[in-house]
Design a protein around this motif. Structure first.
Motif, PDB file in Angstrom:
ATOM      1  N   SER A 127       0.826  -1.191   0.000  1.00  0.00           N
ATOM      2  CA  SER A 127       0.000   0.000   0.000  1.00  0.00           C
ATOM      3  C   SER A 127       0.865   1.248   0.000  1.00  0.00           C
ATOM      4  O   SER A 127       0.620   2.189  -0.751  1.00  0.00           O
ATOM      5  CB  SER A 127      -0.928   0.001   1.218  1.00  0.00           C
ATOM      6  N   GLU A 128       1.894   1.255   0.845  1.00  0.00           N
ATOM      7  CA  GLU A 128       2.777   2.399   0.906  1.00  0.00           C
ATOM      8  C   GLU A 128       3.624   2.500  -0.353  1.00  0.00           C
ATOM      9  O   GLU A 128       3.853   3.578  -0.884  1.00  0.00           O
ATOM     10  CB  GLU A 128       3.693   2.281   2.123  1.00  0.00           C
ATOM     11  N   ALA A 129       4.076   1.345  -0.842  1.00  0.00           N
ATOM     12  CA  ALA A 129       4.965   1.350  -2.000  1.00  0.00           C
ATOM     13  C   ALA A 129       4.256   1.794  -3.254  1.00  0.00           C
ATOM     14  O   ALA A 129       4.885   2.299  -4.174  1.00  0.00           O
ATOM     15  CB  ALA A 129       5.562  -0.042  -2.212  1.00  0.00           C
ATOM     16  N   THR A 130       2.932   1.590  -3.367  1.00  0.00           N
ATOM     17  CA  THR A 130       2.224   1.903  -4.585  1.00  0.00           C
ATOM     18  C   THR A 130       1.429   3.194  -4.488  1.00  0.00           C
ATOM     19  O   THR A 130       0.594   3.463  -5.331  1.00  0.00           O
ATOM     20  CB  THR A 130       1.271   0.758  -4.965  1.00  0.00           C
ATOM     21  N   SER A 131       1.673   4.004  -3.442  1.00  0.00           N
ATOM     22  CA  SER A 131       1.074   5.325  -3.386  1.00  0.00           C
ATOM     23  C   SER A 131       1.743   6.210  -4.422  1.00  0.00           C
ATOM     24  O   SER A 131       2.814   5.872  -4.927  1.00  0.00           O
ATOM     25  CB  SER A 131       1.258   5.911  -1.978  1.00  0.00           C
TER      26      SER A 131
ATOM     27  N   LEU B  76      -1.144  -2.016 -17.038  1.00  0.00           N
ATOM     28  CA  LEU B  76      -1.074  -2.380 -15.618  1.00  0.00           C
ATOM     29  C   LEU B  76       0.313  -2.115 -15.060  1.00  0.00           C
ATOM     30  O   LEU B  76       0.460  -1.518 -13.979  1.00  0.00           O
ATOM     31  CB  LEU B  76      -1.458  -3.845 -15.430  1.00  0.00           C
ATOM     32  N   VAL B  77       1.345  -2.555 -15.775  1.00  0.00           N
ATOM     33  CA  VAL B  77       2.718  -2.327 -15.314  1.00  0.00           C
ATOM     34  C   VAL B  77       2.989  -0.839 -15.192  1.00  0.00           C
ATOM     35  O   VAL B  77       3.567  -0.361 -14.205  1.00  0.00           O
ATOM     36  CB  VAL B  77       3.734  -2.998 -16.263  1.00  0.00           C
TER      37      VAL B  77
ATOM     38  N   LEU C 130      -9.985 -14.592  -8.081  1.00  0.00           N
ATOM     39  CA  LEU C 130     -10.489 -13.973  -9.303  1.00  0.00           C
ATOM     40  C   LEU C 130     -11.121 -12.645  -8.916  1.00  0.00           C
ATOM     41  O   LEU C 130     -11.983 -12.596  -8.037  1.00  0.00           O
ATOM     42  CB  LEU C 130     -11.520 -14.887  -9.972  1.00  0.00           C
ATOM     43  N   LEU C 131     -10.703 -11.566  -9.557  1.00  0.00           N
ATOM     44  CA  LEU C 131     -11.199 -10.251  -9.179  1.00  0.00           C
ATOM     45  C   LEU C 131     -11.293  -9.326 -10.386  1.00  0.00           C
ATOM     46  O   LEU C 131     -10.666  -9.561 -11.420  1.00  0.00           O
ATOM     47  CB  LEU C 131     -10.302  -9.625  -8.124  1.00  0.00           C
ATOM     48  N   ASP C 132     -12.107  -8.285 -10.239  1.00  0.00           N
ATOM     49  CA  ASP C 132     -12.233  -7.249 -11.260  1.00  0.00           C
ATOM     50  C   ASP C 132     -11.136  -6.206 -11.088  1.00  0.00           C
ATOM     51  O   ASP C 132     -10.638  -5.988  -9.975  1.00  0.00           O
ATOM     52  CB  ASP C 132     -13.587  -6.535 -11.138  1.00  0.00           C
ATOM     53  N   CYS C 133     -10.792  -5.530 -12.200  1.00  0.00           N
ATOM     54  CA  CYS C 133      -9.859  -4.408 -12.091  1.00  0.00           C
ATOM     55  C   CYS C 133      -9.989  -3.519 -13.323  1.00  0.00           C
ATOM     56  O   CYS C 133     -10.557  -3.914 -14.346  1.00  0.00           O
ATOM     57  CB  CYS C 133      -8.416  -4.887 -11.944  1.00  0.00           C
ATOM     58  N   ASP C 134      -9.472  -2.315 -13.188  1.00  0.00           N
ATOM     59  CA  ASP C 134      -9.276  -1.416 -14.316  1.00  0.00           C
ATOM     60  C   ASP C 134      -7.779  -1.170 -14.367  1.00  0.00           C
ATOM     61  O   ASP C 134      -7.226  -0.499 -13.484  1.00  0.00           O
ATOM     62  CB  ASP C 134     -10.046  -0.105 -14.107  1.00  0.00           C
ATOM     63  N   ALA C 135      -7.113  -1.717 -15.372  1.00  0.00           N
ATOM     64  CA  ALA C 135      -5.649  -1.675 -15.432  1.00  0.00           C
ATOM     65  C   ALA C 135      -5.103  -0.256 -15.495  1.00  0.00           C
ATOM     66  O   ALA C 135      -3.924  -0.029 -15.209  1.00  0.00           O
ATOM     67  CB  ALA C 135      -5.155  -2.479 -16.640  1.00  0.00           C
TER      68      ALA C 135
ATOM     69  N   SER D 239      -4.788   2.294  -8.032  1.00  0.00           N
ATOM     70  CA  SER D 239      -5.309   1.596  -6.858  1.00  0.00           C
ATOM     71  C   SER D 239      -5.818   0.209  -7.216  1.00  0.00           C
ATOM     72  O   SER D 239      -5.702  -0.735  -6.428  1.00  0.00           O
ATOM     73  CB  SER D 239      -6.420   2.418  -6.198  1.00  0.00           C
ATOM     74  N   ASP D 240      -6.384   0.044  -8.420  1.00  0.00           N
ATOM     75  CA  ASP D 240      -6.835  -1.277  -8.861  1.00  0.00           C
ATOM     76  C   ASP D 240      -5.645  -2.210  -9.074  1.00  0.00           C
ATOM     77  O   ASP D 240      -5.668  -3.382  -8.678  1.00  0.00           O
ATOM     78  CB  ASP D 240      -7.634  -1.160 -10.159  1.00  0.00           C
ATOM     79  N   GLY D 241      -4.603  -1.690  -9.729  1.00  0.00           N
ATOM     80  CA  GLY D 241      -3.404  -2.491  -9.933  1.00  0.00           C
ATOM     81  C   GLY D 241      -2.771  -2.893  -8.621  1.00  0.00           C
ATOM     82  O   GLY D 241      -2.310  -4.030  -8.454  1.00  0.00           O
ATOM     83  N   LYS D 242      -2.770  -1.962  -7.660  1.00  0.00           N
ATOM     84  CA  LYS D 242      -2.251  -2.253  -6.324  1.00  0.00           C
ATOM     85  C   LYS D 242      -3.045  -3.377  -5.674  1.00  0.00           C
ATOM     86  O   LYS D 242      -2.465  -4.290  -5.071  1.00  0.00           O
ATOM     87  CB  LYS D 242      -2.328  -0.984  -5.478  1.00  0.00           C
ATOM     88  N   HIS D 243      -4.362  -3.318  -5.809  1.00  0.00           N
ATOM     89  CA  HIS D 243      -5.213  -4.348  -5.205  1.00  0.00           C
ATOM     90  C   HIS D 243      -4.949  -5.721  -5.818  1.00  0.00           C
ATOM     91  O   HIS D 243      -4.942  -6.743  -5.112  1.00  0.00           O
ATOM     92  CB  HIS D 243      -6.682  -3.969  -5.378  1.00  0.00           C
ATOM     93  N   VAL D 244      -4.711  -5.774  -7.124  1.00  0.00           N
ATOM     94  CA  VAL D 244      -4.389  -7.035  -7.792  1.00  0.00           C
ATOM     95  C   VAL D 244      -3.098  -7.620  -7.218  1.00  0.00           C
ATOM     96  O   VAL D 244      -3.026  -8.824  -6.918  1.00  0.00           O
ATOM     97  CB  VAL D 244      -4.261  -6.832  -9.317  1.00  0.00           C
ATOM     98  N   LEU D 245      -2.083  -6.776  -7.042  1.00  0.00           N
ATOM     99  CA  LEU D 245      -0.801  -7.250  -6.518  1.00  0.00           C
ATOM    100  C   LEU D 245      -0.923  -7.688  -5.056  1.00  0.00           C
ATOM    101  O   LEU D 245      -0.315  -8.687  -4.652  1.00  0.00           O
ATOM    102  CB  LEU D 245       0.260  -6.159  -6.658  1.00  0.00           C
ATOM    103  N   ILE D 246      -1.701  -6.955  -4.271  1.00  0.00           N
ATOM    104  CA  ILE D 246      -1.930  -7.350  -2.887  1.00  0.00           C
ATOM    105  C   ILE D 246      -2.611  -8.716  -2.836  1.00  0.00           C
ATOM    106  O   ILE D 246      -2.263  -9.582  -2.025  1.00  0.00           O
ATOM    107  CB  ILE D 246      -2.787  -6.296  -2.150  1.00  0.00           C
ATOM    108  N   THR D 247      -3.591  -8.912  -3.722  1.00  0.00           N
ATOM    109  CA  THR D 247      -4.296 -10.199  -3.778  1.00  0.00           C
ATOM    110  C   THR D 247      -3.334 -11.336  -4.114  1.00  0.00           C
ATOM    111  O   THR D 247      -3.401 -12.424  -3.526  1.00  0.00           O
ATOM    112  CB  THR D 247      -5.426 -10.143  -4.820  1.00  0.00           C
TER     113      THR D 247
END
Length: 208
Positions: free
Chosen positions: A6-10, A41-42, A175-180, A184-192
């Motif tokens: 979370s901190e790293a992807t702010s 996403l990257v 399995l989750l939704d995202c907007d690449a 914040s969506d990309g961060k959530h994917v990586l956290i997952t």
């Protein structure tokens, strides 16, 4: 680990220097079909200006690259994308985005070498393009999560349950939704993904 990501992807400066104390690199690969959003996403989560190998598509690719559903796309990745996220002073996450076209799939096995885990991006307009990515990850026994990149022009909305069934995903694979495009969506994917890897590691310790 959740708070570290979370901190790293702010929001970060255009170029964040790598800490002198960094001594542990973790490799994550983003895979999926052509035009699914891997480069996006990257780019959205990287703390540095990403390295990408995008080139303009030419007439030479007509009849070779399958562009149905992404006819508006004008560039394509011809090697890989690369980004970086510092999780803390000593640990760094390296992101590699794999090329999507079939003619570049021979690069995937090399990219998978040393990979901690992977993200499979899915475009529901071209669901079958995801099967090869899932097959190769299962072949390499690489843990992965699946993120559905929802496109604005996708008229047919499939639920996550429908997508899981179409891809024959076991219940334990997230399995989750995202907007690449959204950081914040990309961060959530990586956290997952990191949470999934942690649970797998705990399960392995319990059974060993």
């Amino acid at each position: 680990m959740d708070s570290a990501i979370s901190e790293a992807t702010s929001p970060a400066p255009e170029r964040t220097p790598l800490a002198d104390a960094a001594d542990t690199g973790l490799k994550i690969v983003v895979v999926g079909g052509f035009g699914v959003g891997k480069t996006t996403l990257v780019r959205s989560v990287s703390e540095i200006r990403p390295l990408n190998t995008e080139e303009y598509m030419t007439q030479a690719g007509v009849g070779v690259d399958e562009t149905s559903g992404v006819a508006q796309k004008t560039t394509t990745t011809v090697a890989f994308d690369f980004g970086r996220i510092s999780l803390n002073e000593t640990m760094v996450l390296y992101l590699f985005g794999a090329p999507g076209q079939e003619r570049f799939w021979f690069l995937w096995d090399r990219l998978f070498s040393g990979t901690l885990g992977a993200v499979v991006l899915v475009d529901t307009r071209r669901m079958s393009d995801s099967w090869y990515a899932i097959d190769r990850l299962e072949h390499h026994r690489t843990p992965f999560v699946v993120a559905v990149n929802r496109f604005d022009d996708d008229a047919a909305y499939y639920s996550l349950d429908e997508i899981r069934q179409a891809l024959s995903l076991p219940a334990h694979i997230p399995l989750l939704d995202c907007d690449a495009r959204v950081r914040s969506d990309g961060k959530h994917v990586l956290i997952t993904l990191v949470d999934h890897l942690y649970k797998l590691a705990l399960a392995q310790e319990t059974t060993s």
